[in-house]
Design a protein around this motif. Structure first.
Motif, PDB file in Angstrom:
ATOM      1  N   ARG A  79      41.894  37.054  45.302  1.00  0.00           N
ATOM      2  CA  ARG A  79      42.903  37.435  46.291  1.00  0.00           C
ATOM      3  C   ARG A  79      44.253  37.526  45.609  1.00  0.00           C
ATOM      4  N   PRO A  80      45.018  38.587  45.906  1.00  0.00           N
ATOM      5  CA  PRO A  80      46.308  38.745  45.244  1.00  0.00           C
ATOM      6  C   PRO A  80      47.213  37.546  45.479  1.00  0.00           C
ATOM      7  N   GLY A  81      47.659  36.961  44.366  1.00  0.00           N
ATOM      8  CA  GLY A  81      48.472  35.755  44.410  1.00  0.00           C
ATOM      9  C   GLY A  81      47.774  34.545  43.817  1.00  0.00           C
ATOM     10  N   GLN A  82      46.462  34.633  43.582  1.00  0.00           N
ATOM     11  CA  GLN A  82      45.725  33.486  43.049  1.00  0.00           C
ATOM     12  C   GLN A  82      45.938  33.330  41.542  1.00  0.00           C
TER      13      GLN A  82
ATOM     14  N   GLU B   7      45.507  44.169  39.219  1.00  0.00           N
ATOM     15  CA  GLU B   7      44.943  44.610  40.497  1.00  0.00           C
ATOM     16  C   GLU B   7      43.679  43.816  40.804  1.00  0.00           C
ATOM     17  N   PRO B   8      43.546  43.253  41.998  1.00  0.00           N
ATOM     18  CA  PRO B   8      42.401  42.387  42.295  1.00  0.00           C
ATOM     19  C   PRO B   8      41.044  43.062  42.187  1.00  0.00           C
ATOM     20  N   GLY B   9      40.954  44.366  42.375  1.00  0.00           N
ATOM     21  CA  GLY B   9      39.653  45.026  42.407  1.00  0.00           C
ATOM     22  C   GLY B   9      39.090  45.439  41.073  1.00  0.00           C
TER      23      GLY B   9
ATOM     24  N   THR C 146      48.459  33.519  48.893  1.00  0.00           N
ATOM     25  CA  THR C 146      47.731  34.778  48.883  1.00  0.00           C
ATOM     26  C   THR C 146      48.262  35.713  49.955  1.00  0.00           C
ATOM     27  N   LEU C 147      48.223  36.984  49.656  1.00  0.00           N
ATOM     28  CA  LEU C 147      48.772  38.003  50.541  1.00  0.00           C
ATOM     29  C   LEU C 147      47.961  38.099  51.820  1.00  0.00           C
ATOM     30  N   ALA C 148      48.622  37.872  52.949  1.00  0.00           N
ATOM     31  CA  ALA C 148      47.939  37.929  54.239  1.00  0.00           C
ATOM     32  C   ALA C 148      47.706  39.382  54.642  1.00  0.00           C
ATOM     33  N   ALA C 149      46.575  39.631  55.273  1.00  0.00           N
ATOM     34  CA  ALA C 149      46.274  40.972  55.763  1.00  0.00           C
ATOM     35  C   ALA C 149      47.185  41.310  56.936  1.00  0.00           C
ATOM     36  N   GLY C 150      47.297  42.594  57.221  1.00  0.00           N
ATOM     37  CA  GLY C 150      48.109  43.024  58.346  1.00  0.00           C
ATOM     38  C   GLY C 150      49.058  44.131  57.948  1.00  0.00           C
ATOM     39  N   GLU C 151      49.917  44.495  58.880  1.00  0.00           N
ATOM     40  CA  GLU C 151      50.866  45.584  58.651  1.00  0.00           C
ATOM     41  C   GLU C 151      52.309  45.114  58.745  1.00  0.00           C
TER      42      GLU C 151
ATOM     43  N   GLY D 211      57.817  33.928  37.467  1.00  0.00           N
ATOM     44  CA  GLY D 211      57.321  33.905  38.840  1.00  0.00           C
ATOM     45  C   GLY D 211      56.974  35.273  39.384  1.00  0.00           C
ATOM     46  N   SER D 212      57.252  36.322  38.635  1.00  0.00           N
ATOM     47  CA  SER D 212      56.893  37.671  39.078  1.00  0.00           C
ATOM     48  C   SER D 212      55.395  37.929  39.036  1.00  0.00           C
ATOM     49  N   THR D 213      54.623  37.102  38.326  1.00  0.00           N
ATOM     50  CA  THR D 213      53.213  37.437  38.091  1.00  0.00           C
ATOM     51  C   THR D 213      52.361  37.504  39.362  1.00  0.00           C
ATOM     52  N   PRO D 214      52.432  36.534  40.298  1.00  0.00           N
ATOM     53  CA  PRO D 214      51.627  36.711  41.512  1.00  0.00           C
ATOM     54  C   PRO D 214      52.103  37.891  42.352  1.00  0.00           C
ATOM     55  N   MET D 215      53.411  38.201  42.290  1.00  0.00           N
ATOM     56  CA  MET D 215      53.936  39.336  43.044  1.00  0.00           C
ATOM     57  C   MET D 215      53.377  40.649  42.503  1.00  0.00           C
ATOM     58  N   LEU D 216      53.144  40.722  41.185  1.00  0.00           N
ATOM     59  CA  LEU D 216      52.560  41.930  40.604  1.00  0.00           C
ATOM     60  C   LEU D 216      51.160  42.177  41.152  1.00  0.00           C
ATOM     61  N   ALA D 217      50.368  41.105  41.286  1.00  0.00           N
ATOM     62  CA  ALA D 217      49.030  41.267  41.853  1.00  0.00           C
ATOM     63  C   ALA D 217      49.117  41.748  43.295  1.00  0.00           C
ATOM     64  N   MET D 218      50.060  41.212  44.060  1.00  0.00           N
ATOM     65  CA  MET D 218      50.232  41.650  45.446  1.00  0.00           C
ATOM     66  C   MET D 218      50.636  43.118  45.505  1.00  0.00           C
TER      67      MET D 218
END
Length: 398
Positions: A187-190, A213-215, A260-265, A276-283
């Motif tokens: 999950r993005p942010g892990q 990218e998580p995928g 972790t990035l929550a789903a939604g809009e 600290g930018s590293t988890p933000m890059l995954a998001m």
């Protein structure tokens, strides 16, 4: 929930225990490592032990948990527990280790507080400890099940497939599973734990956010070499920078972490400083890959453009998102980067949509300042999430 008979005892003794918790935890670690030196060698961060940060984190978590039991007896502090449980699972903590901690922690309490530890007091704090420990054991068991691994057994061999020097102090490592299978979803942010064997034979462990990218079939970690002159050089980060090369193998845990990035809009604020930018890059990678149209405000602060790891990638990712804006602050040389400002990050002037969910990562002073500003602007505390690299010294303030 704390029992009726223990509640008044904890309320009366919390100030005393809180005042002595620093000495208690120092004695605890002395006793623990005398009896189990392998835990210091192969599990606990020796740098954080040397500078006292681990002791502060343990003290903060115990005092915070006891205080929350008194203030909100009908609820369990799941946010605090989840953060600790994820860190424990990434380290491979097993349930039987809580008995070892209990033994040496309570020996330290008796040694420091002496006759004040009556049977009634000992019983009440024993209840607090096992309420916290059993909650963590249950959460960690769930995390191990999600990872499809036995208790403490998420380690896997991974091969360094690529290495990129991002800045003089930051390097990225692309990792693939040694058995040829896909690296696996996250999950993005892990983050993952990385264990390396140091020259003295110790097998030290550190956590690094997954910044790709998580995928993808491979993972990427971005490692800042710790040598700022204010604390001992980072043993694992230094070893990775000096020794890790393409083709080498590393022991890596499954992904963990609750930032972790929550789903939604709904609208997002991604605010970071330094590494600290590293988890933000995954998001951002995930948002771009899924074609998200969410409003995203991206904030990053750094010493200079030259010190900003993945600077070009950050701009590229923000450019792929139709409703994203980027705001940069640098302490020096800001004129070298388009539309960057000089100085510390200042979010007060930024317009944030209603119902924004914020994610913060960076040094504690940065996160305290940003979080405080967001709360003053009316963002609910439950919508401001954060990640700490190293022991969480902020637990008692949440």
């Amino acid at each position: 929930m704390l029992s009726e008979q223990s509640t008044p005892v904890i309320r009366d003794t919390l100030p005393v225990v809180g005042a002595a918790i620093g000495e208690i935890t120092e004695r605890f670690y002395e006793k623990l490592f005398d009896a189990h030196p392998e835990l210091l060698r192969d599990l606990f961060n020796r740098g954080n032990q040397a500078n006292g940060e681990q002791q502060k984190a343990l003290a903060g978590s115990i005092a915070a948990f006891a205080g929350m039991l008194l203030e909100h007896p009908e609820t369990r502090p799941d946010a605090m527990l989840a953060r600790i449980a994820n860190k424990h699972a990434s380290l491979g903590i097993a349930s039987d280790q809580y008995k070892i901690v209990h033994e040496h922690l309570f020996a330290a309490i008796v040694e420091v507080l002496g006759d004040a530890v009556t049977p009634e007091v000992a019983g009440a704090w024993d209840e607090v400890y096992w309420l916290m420990a059993n909650a963590l054991i249950a959460l960690e068991a769930g995390l191990y099940r999600q990872a499809g691994a036995p208790e403490g057994g998420t380690w896997q061999q991974m091969v360094i497939a690529g290495r990129q020097q991002e800045t003089p102090d930051v390097a990225s490592f692309t990792l693939r599973r040694a058995d040829g299978r896909p690296a696996g979803a996250f999950r993005p942010g892990q983050y993952v734990s990385v264990q390396v064997e140091l020259p003295d034979g110790a097998r030290q462990i550190r956590q690094y956010s997954l910044s790709s990218e998580p995928g993808r079939d491979e993972w990427r970690i971005t490692v800042k070499r710790v040598h700022d002159g204010t604390r001992p050089d980072g043993e694992v980060s230094t070893w990775l920078h000096e020794n890790a090369r393409v083709g080498d193998r590393l022991s890596v845990s499954a992904p963990f972490g609750d930032l972790t990035l929550a789903a939604g809009e709904g609208p997002l604020l991604l605010a970071s400083a330094g590494i600290g930018s590293t988890p933000m890059l995954a998001m951002l990678n995930d948002l771009a890959a899924t074609g998200s149209t969410r409003p995203v405000t991206v904030v990053h602060a750094d010493r200079s453009p030259a010190d900003h790891a993945h600077r070009a990638e950050l701009r590229q990712l923000v450019g792929k998102l139709p409703n994203a804006t980027l705001h940069l602050w640098y302490e020096r040389d800001a004129e070298q980067e388009p539309q960057a400002a000089t100085g510390q990050a200042d979010l007060d002037a930024l317009e944030l949509p209603e119902n924004t969910t914020a994610y913060l990562c960076g040094p504690l002073p940065f996160m305290r300042a940003v979080r405080g500003g967001l709360l003053r602007r009316g963002l609910p505390a439950q919508d401001v999430h954060y990640e700490v690299f190293g022991p969480d010294l902020w637990l008692g303030q949440q």
